[in-house]
Design an enzyme around this catalytic site. Structure first.
Site, PDB file in Angstrom:
ATOM      1  CD  GLU A   1      -5.900   5.319   0.227  1.00 18.72           C
ATOM      2  OE1 GLU A   1      -4.957   6.162   0.441  1.00 18.72           O
ATOM      3  OE2 GLU A   1      -5.972   4.372   0.854  1.00 18.72           O
TER       4      GLU A   1
ATOM      5  CG  HIS B   1      -1.901   1.235   1.467  1.00 23.85           C
ATOM      6  ND1 HIS B   1      -3.192   1.021   0.884  1.00 23.85           N
ATOM      7  CD2 HIS B   1      -1.753   2.389   1.801  1.00 23.85           C
ATOM      8  CE1 HIS B   1      -3.737   2.529   1.185  1.00 23.85           C
ATOM      9  NE2 HIS B   1      -2.881   3.148   1.540  1.00 23.85           N
ATOM     10  CD  GLU B   2       1.479   3.872   3.637  1.00 18.43           C
ATOM     11  OE1 GLU B   2       1.592   4.666   3.052  1.00 18.43           O
ATOM     12  OE2 GLU B   2       0.384   3.574   4.160  1.00 18.43           O
TER      13      GLU B   2
END
Ligand code: ZN
Length: 501
Positions: A295, A265-266
């Site tokens: 996002e 995700h990061e």
């Protein structure tokens, strides 16, 4: 004489230096700073932020932008220069509308509110947080009024995070999502036993988790010469320049998906930052188009890649080699199903792909009702629990697991939550487009090749930084506006197969 454009660029570059220095101080605060540094660090950050804001809203910047406006109208719309004047003018007008004493009051109120929220959450004591939340709602109403709006009081707040997005549009999208997701969640809830994820809860060595995460982010294209990864309690990504992008992750010895999917995700956020055109460095366009678009990239790498069958087929043998005791007897398909298990739950950040957006809708609806005076702040816990029952069939046993779980409201952030759902929708829209333009994309991923996908994303999205509004960017990349259709197709197809619906 130096051109007006160069004068503007010089001033903005200096302001960006202050902002990035602030980012470095916050990163340090959340990674390595000893607790004794907290009080002085808060002052240092406040000074940097105040100085950057004062410099930006100066009459000098206003004059330069005004002088350039007519000239810039004849420049190529897609040029860096035209985008710079366009975006800065927009930022400047918004920033000038907020009176400095209101900004100072928000800083004061939220510092105290954050402390109160931390204690309130720990003790599950909503009344302790209540007076702070009341003030924060009041301040948000003042911000909305200062910024101005035509239809909804929520519009200008949302616009701070998702430029040009309107509340009515978000509400329509949520209604469409709700109509399909609620029955789907109910259907899956009757078949929860179809997926067993006990294999994910077997204890694993955290150093090996860390090592595997690093291998994966290197494979997918994160450049460790221009970034690094550290540990933090709440994972986040920040960037000090295009050549220095910082990821953080956390490791849980009893549930290793936390590290793997958190890292992916990061890293998605980090790939976006690393992919911005270096020509935009220090211009303030060296950032994502919006929180929603940012996002979309973390979700794309975390869910559409990381939780996909091709990705798991590729990496599963490596995982078995690293964790022979835990995974030796397991097959790749069992693992794929386990990491895609759906389970209505109380906590947003732990929610699966199907239920996640329902957590966001609930917050969006409560925020609107509070701002419009339809819901007293004192009644929010009750309203929260009623919506949890309606959407997920669960009632939190206490407010710690309910209304007090998220940090956002204590930090003064209203209008922020919808960007998570917009990110989910955009991740699928962008990925569907990539699959159309790179026909063997899924085969490439199954053999551990990510260059073509990364190149496509860089070209379509990353390199532009903040040159376009999210609406403009989506239109450019996909040829249409934001829609929930792609996302709903993806969810329906994937989870009908997993749960045999
Ligand atoms: Zn994120």
């Amino acid at each position: 004489m130096e051109s007006k454009l160069n004068q503007l660029k010089t001033r903005i570059a200096e302001i960006q230096d202050l902002r990035k220095a602030g980012a470095l101080l916050s990163w340090d605060q959340q990674t390595y700073m000893p607790p004794g540094g907290a009080a002085a660090r808060a002052e240092q950050l406040a000074t940097l932020q105040k100085t950057a804001h004062t410099w930006f809203v100066s009459d000098e910047i206003g004059q330069l932008l005004e002088d350039l406006e007519t000239e810039a109208a004849s420049w190529d719309y897609d040029s860096d220069e035209a985008s710079l004047v366009r975006m800065l003018t927009r930022d400047y007008r918004k920033a000038r509308k907020l009176p400095p004493d209101l900004i100072a009051e928000i800083a004061r109120v939220t510092t105290l509110a954050f402390e109160a929220w931390t204690r309130a959450r720990q003790d599950s004591d909503f009344p302790l947080f209540l007076p702070h939340l009341e003030k924060i709602v009041e301040l948000n109403i003042r911000v909305a009024e200062a910024l101005g709006y035509q239809e909804c009081i929520y519009d200008p707040l949302l616009d701070q995070f998702e430029p040009d997005m309107k509340t009515a549009q978000v509400a329509a999208i949520f209604a469409e999502l709700k109509a399909e997701l609620l029955p789907l969640v109910r259907a899956i809830s009757e078949r929860l036993d179809r997926v067993d994820d006990s294999v994910l809860h077997r204890p694993t060595d955290v150093d090996k988790q860390w090592q595997f995460g690093l291998e994966v982010i290197k494979d997918i294209g994160f450049d460790l010469e221009r970034g690094r990864q550290d540990k933090s309690v709440h994972p986040f990504t920040t960037s000090f320049s295009i050549g220095d992008v910082r990821l953080t992750t956390r490791l849980d010895p009893n549930y290793f998906p936390t590290a793997l999917f958190g890292t992916l995700h990061e890293c998605g956020h980090g790939l976006y930052e690393q992919g911005i055109d270096p020509a935009l460095e220090r211009t303030s366009l060296d950032d994502g188009a919006s929180l929603g678009v940012h996002e979309s990239q973390s979700r794309l790498w975390e869910n559409l890649i990381g939780r996909s069958r091709p990705f798991i087929q590729h990496y599963f043998p490596r995982l078995q080699a690293l964790f022979p005791e835990q995974l030796g007897e397991v097959d790749s398909e069992t693992f794929y199903r386990a990491v895609n298990r759906v389970q209505p739950s109380l906590i947003r950040v732990e929610a699966d792909e199907v239920t996640y957006n329902l957590h966001i809708m609930l917050r969006f609806e409560l925020e609107n009702d509070m701002l419009e005076g339809k819901l007293r702040v004192a009644d929010v816990p009750e309203a929260w629990n009623a919506k949890m029952q309606e959407y997920l069939g669960l009632v939190p046993p206490n407010d710690r697991l309910g209304v007090l779980q998220d940090v956002h409201w204590s930090s003064g952030l209203f209008g922020y939550f919808p960007t998570y759902t917009l990110g989910n929708l955009l991740s699928v829209q962008f990925f569907d487009q990539a699959k159309q333009e790179v026909p063997d994309l899924l085969d490439q991923i199954a053999s551990g090749k990510f260059e073509a996908l990364l190149a496509w994303l860089r070209n379509a999205i990353y390199r532009h930084g903040r040159k376009y509004t999210p609406g403009e960017l989506v239109q450019r990349v996909t040829g249409q506006g934001l829609t929930a259709r792609n996302y709903l197709n993806y969810i329906r197809t994937k989870f009908s197969e997993i749960y045999g619906l």
